[in-house]
Design a protein around this motif. Structure first.
Motif, PDB file in Angstrom:
ATOM      1  N   HIS A 137      23.909  17.022  82.553  1.00 40.98           N
ATOM      2  CA  HIS A 137      23.727  15.806  83.326  1.00 40.98           C
ATOM      3  C   HIS A 137      21.872  15.216  82.941  1.00 40.98           C
ATOM      4  O   HIS A 137      21.138  16.064  82.858  1.00 40.98           O
ATOM      5  CB  HIS A 137      23.673  16.050  84.801  1.00 40.98           C
ATOM      6  CG  HIS A 137      24.998  16.477  85.356  1.00 40.98           C
ATOM      7  ND1 HIS A 137      25.569  17.975  84.981  1.00 40.98           N
ATOM      8  CD2 HIS A 137      25.862  15.709  86.024  1.00 40.98           C
ATOM      9  CE1 HIS A 137      26.840  17.666  85.752  1.00 40.98           C
ATOM     10  NE2 HIS A 137      26.906  16.716  86.111  1.00 40.98           N
TER      11      HIS A 137
ATOM     12  N   ASN B 176      30.800  14.121  86.791  1.00 37.83           N
ATOM     13  CA  ASN B 176      31.662  14.089  85.910  1.00 37.83           C
ATOM     14  C   ASN B 176      32.725  14.176  86.437  1.00 37.83           C
ATOM     15  O   ASN B 176      33.053  15.353  86.681  1.00 37.83           O
ATOM     16  CB  ASN B 176      31.222  15.043  84.693  1.00 37.83           C
ATOM     17  CG  ASN B 176      32.180  15.151  83.596  1.00 37.83           C
ATOM     18  OD1 ASN B 176      33.019  14.361  83.684  1.00 37.83           O
ATOM     19  ND2 ASN B 176      31.417  15.751  82.676  1.00 37.83           N
TER      20      ASN B 176
ATOM     21  N   SER C 145      29.112  20.619  83.175  1.00 37.32           N
ATOM     22  CA  SER C 145      28.697  19.672  81.860  1.00 37.32           C
ATOM     23  C   SER C 145      27.098  19.432  82.147  1.00 37.32           C
ATOM     24  O   SER C 145      26.718  19.617  83.163  1.00 37.32           O
ATOM     25  CB  SER C 145      29.593  18.516  81.860  1.00 37.32           C
ATOM     26  OG  SER C 145      29.219  17.404  82.800  1.00 37.32           O
TER      27      SER C 145
ATOM     28  N   ALA D  40      27.399   9.869  81.503  1.00 33.61           N
ATOM     29  CA  ALA D  40      28.362  10.654  80.545  1.00 33.61           C
ATOM     30  C   ALA D  40      27.602  11.888  80.226  1.00 33.61           C
ATOM     31  O   ALA D  40      26.401  12.000  79.942  1.00 33.61           O
ATOM     32  CB  ALA D  40      28.805  10.169  79.430  1.00 33.61           C
ATOM     33  N   ALA D  41      28.302  12.926  80.100  1.00 36.26           N
ATOM     34  CA  ALA D  41      27.678  14.094  79.746  1.00 36.26           C
ATOM     35  C   ALA D  41      26.979  14.297  78.461  1.00 36.26           C
ATOM     36  O   ALA D  41      26.020  14.980  78.160  1.00 36.26           O
ATOM     37  CB  ALA D  41      28.922  15.418  79.554  1.00 36.26           C
TER      38      ALA D  41
ATOM     39  N   GLU E 248      28.613  17.417  91.327  1.00 38.06           N
ATOM     40  CA  GLU E 248      29.665  17.535  91.754  1.00 38.06           C
ATOM     41  C   GLU E 248      30.157  18.200  92.798  1.00 38.06           C
ATOM     42  O   GLU E 248      30.737  18.181  93.784  1.00 38.06           O
ATOM     43  CB  GLU E 248      30.990  17.929  90.491  1.00 38.06           C
ATOM     44  CG  GLU E 248      30.762  17.030  89.391  1.00 38.06           C
ATOM     45  CD  GLU E 248      29.664  16.832  88.325  1.00 38.06           C
ATOM     46  OE1 GLU E 248      29.239  16.026  87.635  1.00 38.06           O
ATOM     47  OE2 GLU E 248      28.964  18.126  88.499  1.00 38.06           O
TER      48      GLU E 248
END
Length: 576
Positions: free
Chosen positions: A430, A414, A428, A284-285, A314
């Protein structure tokens, strides 16, 4: 051979001191100053630490222009043809195409570590003496030498697992010396790593998030602390015990690995570390500052381009057919098959209740957290469509870059990020998980099993059995614990499979299969799943086997030909 900074000239990051947990560790402006300038200023010295931390490896698709190292294994296949990752299995790998970034980067990092260790000690920083936080800043500075020794040991670990015998340099050396040094045996490199860790584990800061009155006001959880040191020592010991580096099968090496791993687990649990509740939360971020997630992370490499983050993983892996998606590293059917049914049985096992027409139902929840399958809403941001990976589908072949395996990658990504040009959430933070608790429960299971020879055996020295340790990650995912009483061959198969599933796309598979010397079993064939949508709307699933090349010389990388030309004392690895 070795990237050097001479004692009379220093390179320092212009941006200044080492980043904390809330700062980015990627600087690319450099200035050249002499030693007197560097050592008069605390921030200048801190710039060297920034450079060291920036050298730590990570793989969000940056290994080969979007391809992860996973796509050189049976974990995934890169969807864009012609990527250099194919060289690992198509015969193009050679000393002149040596994949030498690790050699170059690790020796650069080692050189910087040696400078901090030998050239930047004993400083007092007059410009800080009147500051109220002087003691805290000096304490931070005094820890630099231990962080540097840890990082130097880590860089050598990256080198030895890749090359075996490598030059060992722990002092500043001249260019002439650098180009005449011989290799040190892998055994001695591993011993150096473990001895360094043992020497500094009681000296390095125990916990950067709990410095008390010595705190600088920022919880610098992105820095290496005592648990990172213990983790490196334990992982190095397991590699040293493995068949690739232990051809005579010395079981005492496994005992050492088990002891070091138990030492880590005990120390981590004493500090409140353990498995986080939800597997997918690890990527999660906000993993780096959420206590319930941080408790599993022992050390992570932070990556983000600016305060809002980045979207490299991504961009590299979102499905073709959506704006900004490239396809990327597509999980194989080999990996999908590795996820057991919810009842704990493998898909080919009697009583598993596996349904070939509904192959993703009632599976280990880690499958859904890792792999995007046909019909999933992926990405997950509002308005995203369900993906179609069947032939002719919106995200399927024959589109250029479409998944060749029938799957796309979720893990590490994400899904809330939209790459659409009009999106407001496009990036975001990582974190690449270098060391986490889940790995070390599995490492302990492997070491204890190989030492005691029985998955259920316990001793005073090792009160947790291999079976119990290997079940920890399964139970966290909501899966049944491994059944007791398995014979040794069955347990080893199950344990290898659990590593495949739990650690997928975290950079382990490439090295696990090598250290086990089982590449003939795993790396010579991958399986793609071809999906066809029938006229009634049902999906037909057809397996396609794809052969890949493997030669046993590939257990180690070739020494780059350019290094052999410069240094006649280097010896090429066997077969290259």
């Amino acid at each position: 051979m070795i990237n050097k900074i001479r004692t009379s000239v220093f390179v320092v990051c212009a941006a200044g001191c080492l980043a904390s947990c809330s700062d980015q560790m990627d600087y690319n402006e450099y200035n050249i100053f002499d030693k007197d300038y560097i050592t008069q200023n605390f921030k200048n010295v801190g710039g060297f630490m920034t450079d060291i931390y920036n050298t730590v490896d990570y793989d969000f698709g940056n290994y080969s222009s979007g391809a992860m190292q996973a796509s050189a294994t049976d974990e995934s296949e890169y969807s864009i043809l012609g990527n250099a990752i194919e060289d690992f299995y198509n015969g193009a790998w050679s000393p002149t195409n040596a994949k030498s970034s690790v050699w170059t980067n690790m020796y650069k990092g080692i050189s910087t570590c040696n400078h901090v260790i030998h050239e930047l000690q004993g400083l007092s920083f007059d410009e800080l003496k009147l500051n109220s936080d002087y003691a805290a800043q000096l304490h931070r500075y005094e820890n630099y030498k231990y962080e540097s020794r840890f990082m130097r040991a880590y860089f050598y670990f990256c080198l030895v697992r890749q090359y075996g015998d490598v030059p060992l340099v722990t002092q500043q050396i001249t260019a002439e010396e650098a180009n005449s040094i011989s290799q040190t045996s892998a055994d001695d490199i591993f011993k150096f790593i473990m001895d360094e860790c043992a020497d500094i584990q009681s000296l390095i800061i125990e916990d950067y998030s709990n410095l008390g009155e010595l705190s600088t006001g920022t919880e610098e959880t992105g820095r290496a602390d005592q648990l990172a040191v213990l983790a490196l020592k334990a992982r190095a010991a397991l590699y040293w015990a493995s068949p690739l580096f232990n051809p005579n099968g010395d079981k005492e090496r496994y005992r050492t690995a088990a002891l070091y791993t138990k030492e880590l687990l005990d120390a981590a649990q004493k500090r409140g570390k353990d498995l986080t509740a939800k597997y997918a939360d690890l990527w999660a971020a906000e993993s780096f500052n959420t206590p319930g997630i941080m408790k599993e992370i022992l050390y992570g490499r932070r990556y983000y381009k600016n305060s809002s983050g980045d979207n490299m993983v991504e961009t590299n892996n979102y499905p073709v057919g959506i704006e900004g998606g490239a396809g990327g590293n597509c999980p194989t059917q080999n990996l999908v098959d590795a996820y057991d049914m919810l009842n704990g049985k493998s898909i080919g096992e009697a009583g598993s209740e596996y349904d070939e027409k509904n192959p993703y139902q009632n599976r280990d929840p880690r499958l859904a957290a890792t792999v995007a399958v046909n019909g999933d809403q992926w990405p997950t941001y509002s308005g995203a469509a369900k993906i179609e990976t069947f032939h002719g589908g919106v995200n399927g072949e024959p589109l250029t870059g479409a998944t060749p395996t029938g799957y796309y990658l979720k893990k590490l990504c994400n899904g809330a990020i939209s790459l659409a040009s009009n999106s407001k959430f496009t990036a975001s933070r990582h974190t690449w998980l270098t060391f986490r608790m889940g790995e070390f429960y599995l490492n302990y299971a492997e070491a204890v099993f190989k030492y005691l020879g029985d998955a259920n055996a316990v001793t005073v020295e090792f009160p947790m059995s291999a079976c119990a340790a290997a079940s920890m990650t399964r139970k966290r995912a909501g899966m049944p614990a491994f059944e007791e009483g398995m014979d040794a061959a069955t347990f080893w198969t199950k344990l290898c499979n659990e590593r495949f599933v739990e650690l997928a796309f975290e950079g382990h598979r490439f090295w696990d299969v090598r250290r086990w010397k089982e590449a003939d079993k795993y790396f010579k064939n991958i399986v793609e799943m071809k999906l066809t949508k029938e006229t009634d709307g049902s999906i037909t699933y057809t397996r396609k086997n794809v052969s890949r090349q493997w030669d046993d010389k590939m257990y180690f990388f070739p020494i780059p030909q350019t290094e052999l030309i410069k240094n006649k004392n280097l010896k090429q690895n066997s077969g290259w």
